[in-house]
Design a protein around this motif. Structure first.
Motif, PDB file in Angstrom:
ATOM      1  N   ARG A  29       0.842  -1.195   0.000  1.00  0.00           N
ATOM      2  CA  ARG A  29       0.000   0.000   0.000  1.00  0.00           C
ATOM      3  C   ARG A  29       0.880   1.249   0.000  1.00  0.00           C
ATOM      4  NH1 ARG A  29      -3.883  -1.108   4.995  1.00  0.00           N
ATOM      5  NH2 ARG A  29      -4.005  -3.336   4.711  1.00  0.00           N
ATOM      6  N   ILE A  30       0.325   2.315  -0.457  1.00  0.00           N
ATOM      7  CA  ILE A  30       1.033   3.592  -0.415  1.00  0.00           C
ATOM      8  C   ILE A  30       1.025   4.062   1.034  1.00  0.00           C
ATOM      9  CG2 ILE A  30       0.982   5.994  -1.174  1.00  0.00           C
ATOM     10  CD1 ILE A  30      -0.254   5.022  -3.770  1.00  0.00           C
ATOM     11  N   PRO A  31       2.162   4.492   1.563  1.00  0.00           N
ATOM     12  CA  PRO A  31       2.194   4.932   2.961  1.00  0.00           C
ATOM     13  C   PRO A  31       1.264   6.119   3.186  1.00  0.00           C
ATOM     14  CG  PRO A  31       4.412   4.813   2.035  1.00  0.00           C
ATOM     15  CD  PRO A  31       3.465   4.579   0.919  1.00  0.00           C
ATOM     16  N   THR A  32       0.510   6.042   4.257  1.00  0.00           N
ATOM     17  CA  THR A  32      -0.386   7.137   4.631  1.00  0.00           C
ATOM     18  C   THR A  32      -0.009   7.625   6.018  1.00  0.00           C
ATOM     19  OG1 THR A  32      -1.979   5.594   5.554  1.00  0.00           O
ATOM     20  CG2 THR A  32      -2.303   6.239   3.263  1.00  0.00           C
ATOM     21  N   SER A  33      -0.534   8.750   6.420  1.00  0.00           N
ATOM     22  CA  SER A  33      -0.220   9.291   7.732  1.00  0.00           C
ATOM     23  C   SER A  33      -0.848   8.427   8.819  1.00  0.00           C
ATOM     24  CB  SER A  33      -0.710  10.734   7.839  1.00  0.00           C
ATOM     25  OG  SER A  33      -2.108  10.760   7.692  1.00  0.00           O
ATOM     26  N   SER A  34      -0.215   8.387   9.984  1.00  0.00           N
ATOM     27  CA  SER A  34      -0.694   7.551  11.083  1.00  0.00           C
ATOM     28  C   SER A  34      -1.999   8.072  11.648  1.00  0.00           C
ATOM     29  CB  SER A  34       0.345   7.510  12.203  1.00  0.00           C
ATOM     30  OG  SER A  34       1.566   7.092  11.697  1.00  0.00           O
ATOM     31  N   MET A  35      -2.160   9.391  11.686  1.00  0.00           N
ATOM     32  CA  MET A  35      -3.348   9.996  12.282  1.00  0.00           C
ATOM     33  C   MET A  35      -4.233  10.574  11.189  1.00  0.00           C
ATOM     34  SD  MET A  35      -1.636  11.951  15.499  1.00  0.00           S
ATOM     35  CE  MET A  35      -3.166  12.682  15.975  1.00  0.00           C
ATOM     36  N   ALA A  36      -5.497  10.250  11.289  1.00  0.00           N
ATOM     37  CA  ALA A  36      -6.437  10.834  10.335  1.00  0.00           C
ATOM     38  C   ALA A  36      -6.764  12.267  10.732  1.00  0.00           C
ATOM     39  CB  ALA A  36      -7.717   9.990  10.279  1.00  0.00           C
ATOM     40  N   ASN A  37      -6.838  12.510  12.059  1.00  0.00           N
ATOM     41  CA  ASN A  37      -7.117  13.850  12.568  1.00  0.00           C
ATOM     42  C   ASN A  37      -5.860  14.343  13.287  1.00  0.00           C
ATOM     43  OD1 ASN A  37      -8.146  16.180  13.537  1.00  0.00           O
ATOM     44  ND2 ASN A  37      -9.767  15.251  14.762  1.00  0.00           N
ATOM     45  N   ALA A  38      -5.245  15.384  12.782  1.00  0.00           N
ATOM     46  CA  ALA A  38      -3.973  15.846  13.329  1.00  0.00           C
ATOM     47  C   ALA A  38      -4.131  16.803  14.502  1.00  0.00           C
ATOM     48  CB  ALA A  38      -3.161  16.516  12.236  1.00  0.00           C
ATOM     49  N   ASP A  39      -5.362  17.159  14.878  1.00  0.00           N
ATOM     50  CA  ASP A  39      -5.598  18.074  15.993  1.00  0.00           C
ATOM     51  C   ASP A  39      -5.509  17.283  17.299  1.00  0.00           C
ATOM     52  OD1 ASP A  39      -6.134  20.220  17.501  1.00  0.00           O
ATOM     53  OD2 ASP A  39      -8.233  20.452  16.893  1.00  0.00           O
ATOM     54  N   LEU A  40      -4.313  17.141  17.815  1.00  0.00           N
ATOM     55  CA  LEU A  40      -4.059  16.287  18.976  1.00  0.00           C
ATOM     56  C   LEU A  40      -4.698  16.835  20.246  1.00  0.00           C
ATOM     57  CD1 LEU A  40      -2.530  13.747  19.842  1.00  0.00           C
ATOM     58  CD2 LEU A  40      -0.599  15.196  20.391  1.00  0.00           C
ATOM     59  N   ALA A  41      -4.664  18.138  20.433  1.00  0.00           N
ATOM     60  CA  ALA A  41      -5.259  18.731  21.638  1.00  0.00           C
ATOM     61  C   ALA A  41      -6.755  18.456  21.692  1.00  0.00           C
ATOM     62  CB  ALA A  41      -4.992  20.225  21.657  1.00  0.00           C
ATOM     63  N   ARG A  42      -7.432  18.546  20.563  1.00  0.00           N
ATOM     64  CA  ARG A  42      -8.873  18.287  20.521  1.00  0.00           C
ATOM     65  C   ARG A  42      -9.168  16.809  20.796  1.00  0.00           C
ATOM     66  NH1 ARG A  42     -11.770  18.687  15.167  1.00  0.00           N
ATOM     67  NH2 ARG A  42     -12.988  16.874  15.643  1.00  0.00           N
ATOM     68  N   ILE A  44      -7.284  14.711  22.639  1.00  0.00           N
ATOM     69  CA  ILE A  44      -7.014  14.397  24.049  1.00  0.00           C
ATOM     70  C   ILE A  44      -8.121  14.921  24.945  1.00  0.00           C
ATOM     71  CG2 ILE A  44      -5.456  14.934  25.970  1.00  0.00           C
ATOM     72  CD1 ILE A  44      -3.167  14.718  23.985  1.00  0.00           C
ATOM     73  N   ASN A  45      -8.629  16.089  24.660  1.00  0.00           N
ATOM     74  CA  ASN A  45      -9.676  16.676  25.497  1.00  0.00           C
ATOM     75  C   ASN A  45     -11.082  16.219  25.133  1.00  0.00           C
ATOM     76  OD1 ASN A  45      -7.861  18.155  27.045  1.00  0.00           O
ATOM     77  ND2 ASN A  45      -7.760  19.766  25.509  1.00  0.00           N
ATOM     78  N   SER A  46     -11.215  15.307  24.210  1.00  0.00           N
ATOM     79  CA  SER A  46     -12.554  14.830  23.834  1.00  0.00           C
ATOM     80  C   SER A  46     -13.146  13.987  24.962  1.00  0.00           C
ATOM     81  CB  SER A  46     -12.481  14.014  22.545  1.00  0.00           C
ATOM     82  OG  SER A  46     -11.787  12.815  22.789  1.00  0.00           O
ATOM     83  N   ASP A  47     -14.458  13.902  24.996  1.00  0.00           N
ATOM     84  CA  ASP A  47     -15.164  13.167  26.052  1.00  0.00           C
ATOM     85  C   ASP A  47     -14.828  11.685  26.030  1.00  0.00           C
ATOM     86  OD1 ASP A  47     -16.320  15.460  26.934  1.00  0.00           O
ATOM     87  OD2 ASP A  47     -18.129  15.246  25.687  1.00  0.00           O
ATOM     88  N   GLU A  48     -14.647  11.102  24.835  1.00  0.00           N
ATOM     89  CA  GLU A  48     -14.358   9.664  24.726  1.00  0.00           C
ATOM     90  C   GLU A  48     -13.021   9.318  25.381  1.00  0.00           C
ATOM     91  OE1 GLU A  48     -14.983  11.530  21.931  1.00  0.00           O
ATOM     92  OE2 GLU A  48     -17.078  10.968  21.596  1.00  0.00           O
ATOM     93  N   ILE A  49     -12.014  10.146  25.160  1.00  0.00           N
ATOM     94  CA  ILE A  49     -10.689   9.890  25.733  1.00  0.00           C
ATOM     95  C   ILE A  49     -10.697  10.196  27.228  1.00  0.00           C
ATOM     96  CG2 ILE A  49      -8.254  10.550  25.664  1.00  0.00           C
ATOM     97  CD1 ILE A  49      -9.005   9.118  23.161  1.00  0.00           C
ATOM     98  N   GLN A  50     -11.273  11.323  27.631  1.00  0.00           N
ATOM     99  CA  GLN A  50     -11.265  11.732  29.038  1.00  0.00           C
ATOM    100  C   GLN A  50     -12.053  10.786  29.928  1.00  0.00           C
ATOM    101  OE1 GLN A  50      -9.467  14.142  30.570  1.00  0.00           O
ATOM    102  NE2 GLN A  50      -8.464  14.352  28.579  1.00  0.00           N
ATOM    103  N   SER A  51     -13.042  10.075  29.388  1.00  0.00           N
ATOM    104  CA  SER A  51     -13.802   9.128  30.207  1.00  0.00           C
ATOM    105  C   SER A  51     -12.981   7.885  30.537  1.00  0.00           C
ATOM    106  CB  SER A  51     -15.094   8.736  29.492  1.00  0.00           C
ATOM    107  OG  SER A  51     -14.779   8.045  28.298  1.00  0.00           O
TER     108      SER A  51
END
Length: 135
Positions: A29-42, A44-51
């Motif tokens: 496969r063609i290499p793709t970026s590891s993260m689909a969403n690059a906004d790391l601060a958002r 980490i502070n999301s409800d799914e992660i904080q729970s």
């Protein structure tokens, strides 16, 4: 001539076509970026992660400072009762010596003046005997 271009890279048309032949094969496969969403601060502070994440600890445990047994008698007592008693006795002996120092010095000074008086009496006697002439 001889300049450094850094990360600047020029791709030719043939290079792009070669990429299709390399990554076009099955299983590659063609290499793709590891993260689909690059906004790391958002993320980490999301409800799914904080729970799921454990909450931050608000208080830091306070530790008592270890007492130095060379300076603290109670710390030495815990380590070696005999050594603590020995040091106490040495301190008491020093205090007693300081108390009796003036009396000891007075006694030594009195002995010295008595000796000087005795020696002076002897010299006086010899001087008198010498003044009388031959005996």
């Amino acid at each position: 001539p001889g300049g450094h271009m850094g990360r600047f890279c020029v791709w030719s048309q043939a290079a792009f076509e070669a990429l299709d032949t390399i990554y076009g094969e099955e299983g590659k496969r063609i290499p793709t970026s590891s993260m689909a969403n690059a906004d790391l601060a958002r993320l980490i502070n999301s409800d799914e992660i904080q729970s799921v994440v454990t909450p931050a600890k608000s208080t830091i445990p306070l530790y008592t400072v270890k007492a130095n047994p060379l300076k603290s008698m109670s710390a030495l007592e815990k380590l070696d009762a005999f050594a603590a008693n020995k040091r106490r006795m040495a301190q008491q002996a020093g205090a007693d010596r300081a108390k009796s120092k003036e009396a000891v010095l007075k006694k030594k000074r009195a002995a010295r003046t008595a000796k000087k008086a005795f020696n002076a009496q002897g010299k006086k006697f010899i001087a008198q005997a010498a003044a009388q002439g031959d005996v």
